[in-house]
Design a protein around this motif. Structure first.
Motif, PDB file in Angstrom:
ATOM      1  N   LYS A 153      29.213 -52.948  30.990  1.00  0.00           N
ATOM      2  CA  LYS A 153      30.381 -52.229  31.493  1.00  0.00           C
ATOM      3  C   LYS A 153      31.045 -53.107  32.558  1.00  0.00           C
ATOM      4  O   LYS A 153      30.457 -53.369  33.606  1.00  0.00           O
ATOM      5  CB  LYS A 153      29.944 -50.902  32.103  1.00  0.00           C
ATOM      6  CG  LYS A 153      31.095 -50.062  32.606  1.00  0.00           C
ATOM      7  CD  LYS A 153      30.636 -48.662  32.964  1.00  0.00           C
ATOM      8  CE  LYS A 153      31.842 -47.811  33.331  1.00  0.00           C
ATOM      9  NZ  LYS A 153      31.515 -46.393  33.427  1.00  0.00           N
ATOM     10  N   HIS A 154      32.256 -53.561  32.268  1.00  0.00           N
ATOM     11  CA  HIS A 154      32.971 -54.410  33.225  1.00  0.00           C
ATOM     12  C   HIS A 154      34.094 -53.665  33.937  1.00  0.00           C
ATOM     13  O   HIS A 154      34.825 -54.260  34.717  1.00  0.00           O
ATOM     14  CB  HIS A 154      33.499 -55.669  32.535  1.00  0.00           C
ATOM     15  CG  HIS A 154      32.434 -56.683  32.263  1.00  0.00           C
ATOM     16  ND1 HIS A 154      32.084 -57.666  33.162  1.00  0.00           N
ATOM     17  CD2 HIS A 154      31.602 -56.835  31.206  1.00  0.00           C
ATOM     18  CE1 HIS A 154      31.099 -58.396  32.660  1.00  0.00           C
ATOM     19  NE2 HIS A 154      30.780 -57.907  31.470  1.00  0.00           N
ATOM     20  N   ASP A 155      34.241 -52.378  33.620  1.00  0.00           N
ATOM     21  CA  ASP A 155      35.244 -51.572  34.316  1.00  0.00           C
ATOM     22  C   ASP A 155      34.470 -50.447  35.005  1.00  0.00           C
ATOM     23  O   ASP A 155      34.298 -49.365  34.466  1.00  0.00           O
ATOM     24  CB  ASP A 155      36.268 -51.037  33.316  1.00  0.00           C
ATOM     25  CG  ASP A 155      37.583 -50.686  33.989  1.00  0.00           C
ATOM     26  OD1 ASP A 155      37.639 -50.702  35.243  1.00  0.00           O
ATOM     27  OD2 ASP A 155      38.550 -50.390  33.278  1.00  0.00           O
ATOM     28  N   SER A 164      28.447 -54.615  40.967  1.00  0.00           N
ATOM     29  CA  SER A 164      27.853 -53.853  39.859  1.00  0.00           C
ATOM     30  C   SER A 164      27.144 -54.699  38.819  1.00  0.00           C
ATOM     31  O   SER A 164      26.365 -54.178  38.050  1.00  0.00           O
ATOM     32  CB  SER A 164      28.918 -52.975  39.185  1.00  0.00           C
ATOM     33  OG  SER A 164      29.855 -53.752  38.486  1.00  0.00           O
ATOM     34  N   HIS A 165      27.430 -55.992  38.763  1.00  0.00           N
ATOM     35  CA  HIS A 165      26.665 -56.819  37.818  1.00  0.00           C
ATOM     36  C   HIS A 165      26.426 -58.216  38.391  1.00  0.00           C
ATOM     37  O   HIS A 165      27.156 -58.679  39.275  1.00  0.00           O
ATOM     38  CB  HIS A 165      27.307 -56.863  36.429  1.00  0.00           C
ATOM     39  CG  HIS A 165      28.611 -57.615  36.323  1.00  0.00           C
ATOM     40  ND1 HIS A 165      28.700 -58.984  36.477  1.00  0.00           N
ATOM     41  CD2 HIS A 165      29.870 -57.185  36.061  1.00  0.00           C
ATOM     42  CE1 HIS A 165      29.954 -59.361  36.292  1.00  0.00           C
ATOM     43  NE2 HIS A 165      30.693 -58.291  36.058  1.00  0.00           N
ATOM     44  N   ALA A 166      25.414 -58.867  37.844  1.00  0.00           N
ATOM     45  CA  ALA A 166      25.050 -60.215  38.298  1.00  0.00           C
ATOM     46  C   ALA A 166      25.965 -61.255  37.662  1.00  0.00           C
ATOM     47  O   ALA A 166      26.555 -61.012  36.599  1.00  0.00           O
ATOM     48  CB  ALA A 166      23.599 -60.496  37.911  1.00  0.00           C
ATOM     49  N   ASN A 187      31.629 -57.188  42.050  1.00  0.00           N
ATOM     50  CA  ASN A 187      32.263 -55.986  41.510  1.00  0.00           C
ATOM     51  C   ASN A 187      32.951 -56.330  40.190  1.00  0.00           C
ATOM     52  O   ASN A 187      33.083 -57.504  39.826  1.00  0.00           O
ATOM     53  CB  ASN A 187      33.225 -55.388  42.537  1.00  0.00           C
ATOM     54  CG  ASN A 187      34.322 -56.351  42.937  1.00  0.00           C
ATOM     55  OD1 ASN A 187      35.007 -56.920  42.086  1.00  0.00           O
ATOM     56  ND2 ASN A 187      34.490 -56.564  44.242  1.00  0.00           N
ATOM     57  N   SER A 188      33.414 -55.314  39.469  1.00  0.00           N
ATOM     58  CA  SER A 188      33.936 -55.578  38.123  1.00  0.00           C
ATOM     59  C   SER A 188      34.927 -54.493  37.737  1.00  0.00           C
ATOM     60  O   SER A 188      34.535 -53.336  37.524  1.00  0.00           O
ATOM     61  CB  SER A 188      32.752 -55.621  37.133  1.00  0.00           C
ATOM     62  OG  SER A 188      33.116 -56.242  35.920  1.00  0.00           O
ATOM     63  N   THR A 189      36.211 -54.880  37.678  1.00  0.00           N
ATOM     64  CA  THR A 189      37.258 -53.940  37.281  1.00  0.00           C
ATOM     65  C   THR A 189      38.199 -54.650  36.317  1.00  0.00           C
ATOM     66  O   THR A 189      39.298 -55.035  36.673  1.00  0.00           O
ATOM     67  CB  THR A 189      38.038 -53.433  38.516  1.00  0.00           C
ATOM     68  OG1 THR A 189      37.111 -52.801  39.411  1.00  0.00           O
ATOM     69  CG2 THR A 189      39.088 -52.401  38.129  1.00  0.00           C
ATOM     70  N   HIS A 190      37.695 -54.898  35.106  1.00  0.00           N
ATOM     71  CA  HIS A 190      38.530 -55.606  34.120  1.00  0.00           C
ATOM     72  C   HIS A 190      38.080 -55.230  32.726  1.00  0.00           C
ATOM     73  O   HIS A 190      36.918 -54.916  32.520  1.00  0.00           O
ATOM     74  CB  HIS A 190      38.434 -57.122  34.320  1.00  0.00           C
ATOM     75  CG  HIS A 190      37.051 -57.703  34.184  1.00  0.00           C
ATOM     76  ND1 HIS A 190      36.680 -58.503  33.132  1.00  0.00           N
ATOM     77  CD2 HIS A 190      35.940 -57.591  34.966  1.00  0.00           C
ATOM     78  CE1 HIS A 190      35.419 -58.880  33.284  1.00  0.00           C
ATOM     79  NE2 HIS A 190      34.929 -58.334  34.386  1.00  0.00           N
ATOM     80  N   HIS A 191      39.030 -55.256  31.772  1.00  0.00           N
ATOM     81  CA  HIS A 191      38.641 -55.024  30.379  1.00  0.00           C
ATOM     82  C   HIS A 191      38.937 -56.237  29.513  1.00  0.00           C
ATOM     83  O   HIS A 191      38.611 -56.250  28.333  1.00  0.00           O
ATOM     84  CB  HIS A 191      39.311 -53.751  29.830  1.00  0.00           C
ATOM     85  CG  HIS A 191      40.707 -53.957  29.330  1.00  0.00           C
ATOM     86  ND1 HIS A 191      41.032 -53.917  27.980  1.00  0.00           N
ATOM     87  CD2 HIS A 191      41.856 -54.228  29.982  1.00  0.00           C
ATOM     88  CE1 HIS A 191      42.344 -54.152  27.847  1.00  0.00           C
ATOM     89  NE2 HIS A 191      42.850 -54.329  29.037  1.00  0.00           N
ATOM     90  N   VAL A 212      32.940 -64.397  30.810  1.00  0.00           N
ATOM     91  CA  VAL A 212      33.318 -65.413  31.800  1.00  0.00           C
ATOM     92  C   VAL A 212      33.735 -64.733  33.096  1.00  0.00           C
ATOM     93  O   VAL A 212      34.549 -63.806  33.097  1.00  0.00           O
ATOM     94  CB  VAL A 212      34.474 -66.284  31.261  1.00  0.00           C
ATOM     95  CG1 VAL A 212      34.970 -67.254  32.338  1.00  0.00           C
ATOM     96  CG2 VAL A 212      34.023 -67.054  30.018  1.00  0.00           C
ATOM     97  N   GLU A 213      33.185 -65.196  34.216  1.00  0.00           N
ATOM     98  CA  GLU A 213      33.476 -64.591  35.520  1.00  0.00           C
ATOM     99  C   GLU A 213      34.126 -65.560  36.502  1.00  0.00           C
ATOM    100  O   GLU A 213      34.650 -65.124  37.523  1.00  0.00           O
ATOM    101  CB  GLU A 213      32.201 -63.990  36.113  1.00  0.00           C
ATOM    102  CG  GLU A 213      31.678 -62.767  35.337  1.00  0.00           C
ATOM    103  CD  GLU A 213      32.442 -61.468  35.664  1.00  0.00           C
ATOM    104  OE1 GLU A 213      33.107 -61.400  36.709  1.00  0.00           O
ATOM    105  OE2 GLU A 213      32.361 -60.513  34.843  1.00  0.00           O
ATOM    106  N   ALA A 214      34.082 -66.878  36.240  1.00  0.00           N
ATOM    107  CA  ALA A 214      34.786 -67.823  37.117  1.00  0.00           C
ATOM    108  C   ALA A 214      35.165 -69.066  36.327  1.00  0.00           C
ATOM    109  O   ALA A 214      34.437 -69.492  35.420  1.00  0.00           O
ATOM    110  CB  ALA A 214      33.926 -68.212  38.322  1.00  0.00           C
TER     111      ALA A 214
HETATM  112 MN    MN Z   1      32.807 -58.384  35.265  1.00  0.00          MN
END
Ligand code: MN
Length: 255
Positions: A153-155, A164-166, A187-191, A212-214
């Motif tokens: 869950k990324h949102d 919320s996630h590693a 934190n994670s607020t993206h779809h 992908v996060e960065a």
């Molecule tokens: Mn995320």
């Protein structure tokens, strides 16, 4: 002016001798209210790091935006409640694509071109990381839940600042340097997310589901960083977020 040792000891150098860099930050457009807007956290984080935040309206005047692009010292692209038009990376709209705000896409892409031409520092956050990637010819996952089987869950919903996630970070990267290691929680607020990284961009962090996060530009004369999470919600109490803004503003100082 006395020239004795005591005077020299008591006279520190000016704390900030360099001109504070002007950081242009693209805003959002609320189509119902006909209003350009952006949360205060972006400005507060930049000012706390020593920069001068400047919110940029998404006006339909390329010449004016170009004038801004030629005068700012760094470019920051924040989040948006819209998705980039997939035409910019050669795709048709997936059924789960969100709202598209053409004015934001156009302003980001124009200002990113100015920043690339001038070698300016760029910090892309959430949507801004995605527009950075697309500006370099990269592609996006249009909807994580629909297109990446088994994705987390990324949102996350509220509270939005809860880590919320590693993430797993590539060694010898800018983000590893800022995190002081190869692991963090964000934190994670993206779809949506980066699919293929664009020109001169490397993927330097992922969630454990592969999202992908960065991304960052490894050229030694550049500071170009995109993060999929929101450091502007954490800079007041959490070191990685604070260091992202500090390194970005430091890179812009003296440009
Ligand atoms: Mn995320």
């Amino acid at each position: 002016m006395s020239n004795d040792a005591t005077t020299r000891v008591l006279t520190p150098p000016p704390a900030q001798s360099a001109r504070r860099p002007i950081v242009g930050i693209t805003t959002r457009l609320d189509l119902k209210e006909d209003t350009y807007y952006l949360g205060r956290q972006y400005a507060d984080a930049v000012a706390a790091a020593g920069g001068v935040p400047l919110y940029i309206p998404l006006i339909d005047d390329r010449e004016a935006l170009q004038a801004l692009g030629s005068q700012i010292d760094a470019l920051m692209l924040g989040g948006s409640n819209s998705d980039i038009d997939p035409k910019y990376y050669g795709e048709e709209p997936h059924a789960a694509l969100g709202a598209v705000v053409p004015a934001r896409d156009e302003a980001d892409l124009l200002l990113l071109k100015c920043a690339e031409d001038r070698g300016l520092p760029v910090l892309g956050i959430c949507f801004g990381m995605q527009s950075l990637n697309v500006s370099r010819g990269g592609t996006l996952v249009q909807d994580i839940a629909a297109q990446i089987p088994g994705a987390y869950k990324h949102d996350q919903g509220i509270p939005v600042d809860r880590p919320s996630h590693a993430i797993v970070i590539e060694k010898d990267s800018l983000i590893a340097n800022l995190a002081g290691g190869l692991a963090a929680r964000v934190n994670s607020t993206h779809h949506q997310s980066v699919k293929e990284a664009g020109r001169n961009l490397l993927v330097t962090a992922r969630a454990k589901d592969g999202v992908v996060e960065a991304i960052e530009d490894p050229r030694p004369d550049r500071f170009v960083l995109g993060v999929q999470w929101h450091p502007e919600w954490g800079w007041e109490r959490e070191e990685l977020s604070r260091r992202i803004f500090q390194a970005f503003v430091d890179a812009a100082t003296g440009k």
